[in-house]
Design an enzyme around this catalytic site. Structure first.
Site, PDB file in Angstrom:
ATOM      1  N   SER A   1      43.664  39.651  38.563  1.00 60.79           N
ATOM      2  CA  SER A   1      43.078  40.521  37.534  1.00 60.79           C
ATOM      3  C   SER A   1      42.175  41.628  38.059  1.00 60.79           C
ATOM      4  O   SER A   1      41.910  42.591  37.335  1.00 60.79           O
ATOM      5  CB  SER A   1      42.299  39.674  36.535  1.00 60.79           C
TER       6      SER A   1
ATOM      7  N   LYS B   1      40.774  45.874  33.016  1.00 59.37           N
ATOM      8  CA  LYS B   1      39.891  46.289  31.927  1.00 59.37           C
ATOM      9  C   LYS B   1      40.179  47.719  31.458  1.00 59.37           C
ATOM     10  O   LYS B   1      39.824  48.080  30.346  1.00 59.37           O
ATOM     11  CB  LYS B   1      38.429  46.175  32.354  1.00 59.37           C
TER      12      LYS B   1
HETATM   13  C1  LIG Z   1      36.762  40.662  32.728  1.00 58.86           C
HETATM   14  C2  LIG Z   1      37.536  40.026  33.795  1.00 58.86           C
HETATM   15  C3  LIG Z   1      38.168  38.791  33.597  1.00 58.86           C
HETATM   16  C4  LIG Z   1      38.039  37.985  32.324  1.00 58.86           C
HETATM   17  O1  LIG Z   1      38.496  38.698  31.190  1.00 58.86           O
HETATM   18  P1  LIG Z   1      38.054  38.255  29.714  1.00 58.86           P
HETATM   19  O2  LIG Z   1      38.780  39.176  28.821  1.00 58.86           O
HETATM   20  O3  LIG Z   1      36.563  38.412  29.618  1.00 58.86           O
HETATM   21  O4  LIG Z   1      38.426  36.831  29.545  1.00 58.86           O
HETATM   22  C5  LIG Z   1      38.950  38.294  34.634  1.00 58.86           C
HETATM   23  N1  LIG Z   1      39.079  38.947  35.817  1.00 58.86           N
HETATM   24  C6  LIG Z   1      38.471  40.124  36.039  1.00 58.86           C
HETATM   25  C7  LIG Z   1      38.663  40.782  37.360  1.00 58.86           C
HETATM   26  C8  LIG Z   1      37.691  40.706  35.043  1.00 58.86           C
HETATM   27  O5  LIG Z   1      37.088  41.880  35.274  1.00 58.86           O
END
Ligand SMILES: *Cc1c(COP(=O)(O)O)cnc(C)c1O
Length: 333
Positions: free
Chosen positions: A308, A55
């Site tokens: 992520s 993010k």
């Molecule tokens: C926000 C987030 C997502 C999903 O991202 P989007 O852009 O809302 O689809 C996936 N994994 C993590 C760790 C996140 O913080």
């Protein structure tokens, strides 16, 4: 593809803008997953990003796209945690202040961390949508500038820089597995990957319960779904009934969306820890989880999997590793 809200050129510009402010995270081949799948599987270790998730890419690009006067007024966002954390960091790094609104469902460790990063925190309501109403009020009454968690062209372009790094690390990548909630990550990554490598498939992964983008893609328009607790709490929240960017992009660019159960997500986290020696949160585990289920069918390789984020409560992480049943109650319901 060139008439979508964010295109490859926007993502390349974002990459130049945020260079030096975000980490270029490692990309590592997974011996165990490559063996399991019969094709090379590489892991994009984005949970090692500063603030613990991707993010920071979108938030940094968004804050850097503001005028000095806008930055001085401060920024605001509704967040399930990781966007708030990223925006708090990005705002502070550029001499601004973030006000972060979030629902009661957000775990304590995420709230504390955002406060520590110097942001103002407001806990409002029991859903992402209620937290968003408070942001709207701050914008209307106090003049703050909203930086949305996903439905924003600068945010999507920032997240897309992750896709550029994947293609650079694995130029012949055939399939990219990307966690999916509001779709900022998936839209940006898909635009970047398909911009550089048009034949590559991009598959979105999310949890069975509260999969707002999946329900919306099936309905052909943004729809609301009920929010429930999940191991993948960072995937909670709607996509917004007035979605302007990510719904259209996910519809155009995603080749498939796969849903994972709580048990499958837990297995993904256990694999990450036991086999890859990585601590990841539930949302970050959906790619590995999908590979472990074998439900992706004939998998074109090489495969890239995005891990992520890593902002999991460590007590919850231990319970997942121990296979304790209590937190898997969602599957029993
Ligand atoms: C926000 C987030 C997502 C999903 O991202 P989007 O852009 O809302 O689809 C996936 N994994 C993590 C760790 C996140 O913080």
């Amino acid at each position: 593809m060139t008439n979508l809200p964010v295109i490859l050129a926007d993502i390349e510009q974002a990459a130049r803008r945020i260079e030096g402010r975000i980490r270029r995270t490692p990309f590592a081949l997974s011996a165990s997953l490559s063996e399991l799948c019969g094709v090379p599987v590489g892991l994009k270790l984005e949970h090692h990003q500063t603030t613990g998730s991707f993010k920071l890419r979108g938030a940094t690009n968004a804050v850097l796209s503001l005028s000095p006067e806008e930055r001085a007024r401060g920024v605001a966002a509704a967040s399930t945690g990781n966007h708030g954390r990223a925006l708090a960091h990005a705002a502070k790094a550029e001499g601004s202040v973030a006000t972060i609104c979030m629902s009661r469902l957000v775990p304590d460790n995420k709230v504390a961390e955002i406060r520590r990063l110097g942001a103002n925190v407001r806990i409002v309501g029991g859903s992402q949508d209620e937290a968003q109403l408070e942001v709207d009020r701050l914008v209307a009454e106090d003049g703050l500038v909203m930086v949305p968690p996903f439905d924003d062209t600068a945010v999507v372009a920032g997240q897309g820089t992750l896709g550029l790094e994947i293609v650079e690390a694995m130029p012949d990548v055939a399939t990219v597995l990307v966690p999916l909630s509001g779709g900022g990550l998936a839209a940006g990554v898909a635009a970047a990957v398909k911009g550089r490598s048009p034949g590559t498939r991009v598959i979105g992964l999310t949890m069975e319960r509260g999969a707002a983008m999946k329900a919306s893609l099936d309905a052909g328009r943004p729809v609301q779904v009920e929010e429930v607790a999940s191991l993948a709490d960072s995937l909670g929240g709607g996509i917004g009934l007035d979605n302007a960017v990510t719904f259209e992009m996910c519809r155009a660019l995603l080749d498939d969306v796969i849903l994972l159960s709580e048990t499958e997500i837990a297995a993904g986290m256990r694999h990450a820890y036991g086999e890859e020696r990585e601590v990841i949160e539930g949302a970050g585990a959906v790619g590995i989880a999908a590979l472990l289920t074998g439900r992706l069918g004939r998998l074109e390789g090489p495969v890239a999997v995005i891990l992520s984020g890593r902002n999991v409560d460590m007590g919850q992480h231990l319970r997942v590793l121990n296979g304790e049943a209590g937190l898997l109650r969602e599957d029993a319901a």
